[in-house]
Enzyme design. Structure first.
Site, PDB file in Angstrom:
ATOM      1  N   ARG A 131      15.729  63.287  32.129  1.00  0.00           N
ATOM      2  CA  ARG A 131      16.288  64.618  32.394  1.00  0.00           C
ATOM      3  C   ARG A 131      16.215  64.983  33.874  1.00  0.00           C
ATOM      4  O   ARG A 131      17.087  65.681  34.389  1.00  0.00           O
ATOM      5  CB  ARG A 131      15.549  65.669  31.575  1.00  0.00           C
ATOM      6  CG  ARG A 131      15.925  65.603  30.126  1.00  0.00           C
ATOM      7  CD  ARG A 131      15.170  66.600  29.327  1.00  0.00           C
ATOM      8  NE  ARG A 131      15.811  66.808  28.043  1.00  0.00           N
ATOM      9  CZ  ARG A 131      15.245  67.455  27.041  1.00  0.00           C
ATOM     10  NH1 ARG A 131      14.036  67.955  27.174  1.00  0.00           N
ATOM     11  NH2 ARG A 131      15.883  67.623  25.912  1.00  0.00           N
TER      12      ARG A 131
ATOM     13  N   LYS B 129      16.865  64.751   7.795  1.00  0.00           N
ATOM     14  CA  LYS B 129      17.351  65.760   6.853  1.00  0.00           C
ATOM     15  C   LYS B 129      18.845  65.976   6.928  1.00  0.00           C
ATOM     16  O   LYS B 129      19.403  66.147   8.011  1.00  0.00           O
ATOM     17  CB  LYS B 129      16.688  67.094   7.190  1.00  0.00           C
ATOM     18  CG  LYS B 129      15.231  67.166   6.855  1.00  0.00           C
ATOM     19  CD  LYS B 129      14.844  68.569   7.117  1.00  0.00           C
ATOM     20  CE  LYS B 129      13.416  68.905   6.904  1.00  0.00           C
ATOM     21  NZ  LYS B 129      13.188  70.234   7.504  1.00  0.00           N
TER      22      LYS B 129
ATOM     23  N   GLY C 274      18.166  63.827  21.320  1.00  0.00           N
ATOM     24  CA  GLY C 274      17.079  63.775  20.345  1.00  0.00           C
ATOM     25  C   GLY C 274      16.673  62.360  19.996  1.00  0.00           C
ATOM     26  O   GLY C 274      16.512  61.509  20.874  1.00  0.00           O
TER      27      GLY C 274
ATOM     28  N   GLY D 112      19.747  69.853  20.278  1.00  0.00           N
ATOM     29  CA  GLY D 112      20.244  71.062  19.609  1.00  0.00           C
ATOM     30  C   GLY D 112      21.504  71.607  20.257  1.00  0.00           C
ATOM     31  O   GLY D 112      22.438  72.048  19.570  1.00  0.00           O
TER      32      GLY D 112
HETATM   33  P1  AMP Z   1      16.127  63.924  12.936  1.00  0.00           P
HETATM   34  O1  AMP Z   1      15.185  64.655  13.847  1.00  0.00           O
HETATM   35  O2  AMP Z   1      16.576  64.698  11.752  1.00  0.00           O
HETATM   36  O3  AMP Z   1      17.254  63.227  13.676  1.00  0.00           O
HETATM   37  O4  AMP Z   1      15.254  62.790  12.267  1.00  0.00           O
HETATM   38  C1  AMP Z   1      14.672  61.766  13.000  1.00  0.00           C
HETATM   39  C2  AMP Z   1      13.486  61.259  12.240  1.00  0.00           C
HETATM   40  O5  AMP Z   1      13.912  60.824  10.964  1.00  0.00           O
HETATM   41  C3  AMP Z   1      12.835  60.088  12.900  1.00  0.00           C
HETATM   42  O6  AMP Z   1      11.540  60.449  13.312  1.00  0.00           O
HETATM   43  C4  AMP Z   1      12.793  59.017  11.807  1.00  0.00           C
HETATM   44  O7  AMP Z   1      11.546  58.368  11.729  1.00  0.00           O
HETATM   45  C5  AMP Z   1      13.018  59.832  10.557  1.00  0.00           C
HETATM   46  N1  AMP Z   1      13.608  59.033   9.486  1.00  0.00           N
HETATM   47  C6  AMP Z   1      14.727  58.315   9.518  1.00  0.00           C
HETATM   48  N2  AMP Z   1      14.907  57.653   8.348  1.00  0.00           N
HETATM   49  C7  AMP Z   1      13.879  57.978   7.564  1.00  0.00           C
HETATM   50  C8  AMP Z   1      13.502  57.600   6.231  1.00  0.00           C
HETATM   51  N3  AMP Z   1      14.247  56.768   5.517  1.00  0.00           N
HETATM   52  N4  AMP Z   1      12.372  58.133   5.732  1.00  0.00           N
HETATM   53  C9  AMP Z   1      11.616  58.972   6.466  1.00  0.00           C
HETATM   54  N5  AMP Z   1      11.922  59.357   7.718  1.00  0.00           N
HETATM   55  C10 AMP Z   1      13.023  58.854   8.261  1.00  0.00           C
END
Ligand code: AMP
Length: 395
Positions: free
Chosen positions: A35, A198, A354, A377
């Site tokens: 950054r 999620k 991210g 975000g």
């Molecule tokens: P996000 O912040 O929603 O982009 O999510 C990123 C996070 O999702 C990372 O820290 C990954 O370790 C986690 N992640 C990705 N796939 C999985 C999975 N199958 N089970 C649990 N965590 C996951």
């Protein structure tokens, strides 16, 4: 777009909002300076014009006013080294010392102000606080894309005190140009890759992208909510039970629009959430009880890689598995390799900030894709079609 290219900063004091919210280790060493590096061209342009620069940023999330852990003094040495000059420091972002240091700044000099978030007025978007900050410079420049979705004092509210004298820095302009290109001028086939934990965080973006893309690849933890909704058994994999109906609606919408959806059909399952867990390959819709899906399987990787490498535009947001653990990084790595291959073949490829930016950095492939966004975000909100306060304020 009002960018700094339209202005000659000679003998002017530019008050520049940057995003120097960099990760620090326990000894306050910067672990990722991306950054800061990204903001250098803006600072250098102003200095080369013969102007001076007053930098303001936040660092971390201090709760109770000044806290040593969150002091921007920790990055002063690195910033001086990057700019090859001795950056001055004001240990309060407003007040007498900041005013006098800003006033006594000569052309070619740079002053860094202490963490804006030591004042709760910053995040509240307090006008009086913004006005005090505004007195430090003649011209306002916003180069903090990472916080452009926040209506904070230094990112948005402050702009009203600089009628006509406000500009986007190069990083901000580049981020907006690339996001706009992806949304409105994408060459086809256009593939979006969505992953991460999620589905609920990305619903709005997925809906928006269904209007734009040819292919939508879904991986990561969010894929299991789709698998369960389609009647699969997913063991102890991540599930957002209340989002199952919505995931079926998204699939239906995709079909109506002729968007091809690619979901994982094989999965690396583990008997616990641990790099050393026992692991096997299972069909994504038939994961045994007590096992959890932590990565996309080898056959899915091939399919996803094939779709990606045949695309002309790629947007990637979110990892395919728990890439932080070496044994479950392979799906994310396969996608990263395919994005690199697409780039080499002439595609425009953009990595949403991210965790996907963290993943591409972990694999050392940052320089082999078209653009890695610095905004997590902020990028999501921009792509969802929301107006970013930091952008609107400059107009
Ligand atoms: P996000 O912040 O929603 O982009 O999510 C990123 C996070 O999702 C990372 O820290 C990954 O370790 C986690 N992640 C990705 N796939 C999985 C999975 N199958 N089970 C649990 N965590 C996951």
């Amino acid at each position: 777009m009002n960018t700094i290219d339209q202005f000659d900063f000679k003998d002017k004091k530019a008050l520049v909002r940057v995003d120097f919210n960099v990760p620090l280790d326990s000894e306050f060493k910067i672990t990722d300076d991306k950054r800061m590096v990204a903001a250098l061209p803006t600072i250098q342009k102003i200095l080369q014009d013969g102007g001076s620069v007053i930098l303001m940023s936040h660092l971390g999330r201090p709760k109770d006013g000044p806290t040593d852990k969150y002091s921007l003094k920790h990055i002063l040495g690195d910033l001086s080294r990057m700019l090859d000059l001795e950056v001055k420091f004001a240990d309060d972002c407003i007040g007498e010392d900041a005013v006098s240091k800003a006033k006594n700044l000569y052309p070619g000099q740079v002053l860094l102000l202490e963490n804006l978030r030591f004042y709760k007025e910053e995040e509240k978007g307090d006008e009086a606080f913004a006005e005090k900050l505004s007195k430090l410079g003649d011209i306002y420049v916003n180069d903090a894309f990472g916080t452009a979705h926040r209506a904070h004092a230094s990112t948005a509210v402050i702009a009203q005190y600089f009628s006509g004298a406000k500009y986007f820095g190069y990083l901000m302009a580049e981020e907006l140009k690339n996001a706009e290109k992806i949304l409105n001028h994408a060459d086809r086939p256009f593939t979006a890759i969505m992953g991460g934990a999620k589905v609920s965080d990305k619903i709005l973006l997925i809906e928006k992208l269904l209007e734009k893309v040819d292919n939508l690849i879904i991986g990561g933890g969010m894929a299991y909510t789709f698998a369960k909704a389609q009647g699969g058994t997913i063991g102890t994999s991540l599930l957002e039970a209340d989002k199952q109906e919505l995931s079926l609606e998204l699939l239906k919408k995709a079909e109506e629009r002729g968007v091809k959806i690619y979901l994982p059909f094989d999965t690396v399952v583990a008997d616990k959430f641990d790099n050393e867990a026992n692991s096997e390959i299972a069909p994504t819709k038939a994961i045994p009880d007590e096992w959890m899906g932590l990565d996309i399987g080898p056959e899915t990787r091939k399919l996803f890689a094939d779709v990606i490498s045949n695309s002309k535009t790629v947007l990637w947001n979110g990892p395919m598995g728990v890439f932080e653990m070496a044994n479950f990084e392979h799906g994310t790595r396969a996608v990263a390799d395919a994005v690199v291959a697409a780039t080499k073949a002439g595609a425009f490829t953009m990595i949403g900030g991210g965790d996907s930016a963290a993943a591409i950095a972990k694999f050392g492939l940052e320089d082999q894709v078209s653009f890695v966004s610095t905004g997590g975000g902020a990028l999501l909100e921009y792509m969802e079609g929301k107006e970013l306060p930091g952008v609107k304020a400059i107009g």
